[in-house]
Design an enzyme around this catalytic site. Structure first.
Site, short mmCIF file in Angstrom:
data_model
loop_
_atom_site.label_atom_id
_atom_site.label_comp_id
_atom_site.label_asym_id
_atom_site.label_seq_id
_atom_site.Cartn_x
_atom_site.Cartn_y
_atom_site.Cartn_z
N CYS A 249 38.87 41.09 65.31
CA CYS A 249 37.84 41.80 66.08
C CYS A 249 38.38 43.19 66.39
O CYS A 249 39.42 43.58 65.89
CB CYS A 249 37.47 41.02 67.34
SG CYS A 249 38.86 40.68 68.44
N THR A 250 37.69 43.93 67.23
CA THR A 250 38.04 45.33 67.46
C THR A 250 39.39 45.51 68.15
O THR A 250 40.27 46.22 67.67
CB THR A 250 36.94 46.04 68.28
OG1 THR A 250 35.69 45.82 67.68
CG2 THR A 250 37.22 47.53 68.38
#
Length: 247
Positions: A177-178
């Site tokens: 994810c980010t």
């Protein structure tokens, strides 16, 4: 030459008995130091991204650690020419990243971290690579061969997991994810459901790009971010064509 703006992102899954009591204290410290951004508080911990001088953002971070009595914090810092946020907000939430799964203990069920330096080699050998972000983020950029769950919000991710039980069953699963926080919950969810070999990218895409500069070109495109930059390139500079024009 003017001082660059530091952007600090931090999260911790730590029990906070009365998170609402922290709001005025954090607003006082942050506004006094001209810090801008958003800090989310809940009984499960805190999640924040805020900008200011390097000294100021670290002062807010230390205040967060002190108020929550924790040293176990995932922290990421990079720089910008201007503030990517317009004001400081401290909000009370049910979850610091909303998945809408009751009684999920992130500290009890955890996926295994993969360091950024090992990620490229690791994902070339895995059965399943899952991008846990939303579809509009994936469209901006993602890793080669990653599965897009086509979610509009993170709350839809548990349903995707259930619908793809056969795809995931008995597989080595790599997730990313980010900045890392959504993977803390997504890997925890899979572990709680009985999936054994569940891994995630430590520090997320942003840490990966900073550490590796995408040297093997396994990352394709830009990385969507939730501030006025909207997306960053391999060098973490604002991606051309994405900056949000302020009114």
């Amino acid at each position: 030459m003017s001082e660059k703006i530091a952007i600090l992102s931090a999260y911790s899954f730590v029990n906070i008995e009365e998170p609402e009591s922290l709001i005025p204290k954090l607003l006082f410290v942050g506004k006094r130091k001209y810090v801008k951004g958003t800090i989310l508080l809940s009984k499960e911990g805190f999640n924040g991204s805020f900008s200011g001088s390097y000294e100021s953002v670290n002062l807010v971070l230390e205040e967060l650690k002190k108020l929550t009595n924790t040293k176990d914090v995932n922290v990421k810092i990079n720089c910008s020419e201007i503030h990517p946020f317009q004001k400081l907000k401290v909000r009370l939430k049910k979850e610091i990243v909303a998945m809408n799964v009751d009684n999920l203990n992130v500290n009890l069920f955890k996926g295994e971290y993969i360091e950024t330096k090992d990620w490229d080699e690791f994902i070339t050998k895995q059965d399943v690579i899952v991008d846990t972000r939303n579809d509009y983020e994936v469209e901006v950029g993602t890793f080669k061969a990653a599965i897009n769950p086509y979610t509009e919000t993170f709350k839809q991710f548990p349903a995707w997991v259930e619908q793809n039980a056969e795809l995931l069953k008995g597989k080595k699963i790599a997730m990313f994810c980010t900045g890392g926080i959504r993977c803390e919950k997504s890997t925890s969810l899979l572990k709680s459901m009985g999936h054994e070999e569940v891994y995630h990218l430590k520090g997320g895409i942003l840490q990966y790009l900073e550490d590796t500069q995408n040297k093997n070109n396994l990352w394709q495109g830009e990385c969507f971010v939730f501030d006025d930059r909207r997306a960053v390139a391999d060098d973490l500079a604002p991606a051309e064509g994405y900056w949000l024009e302020r009114k």
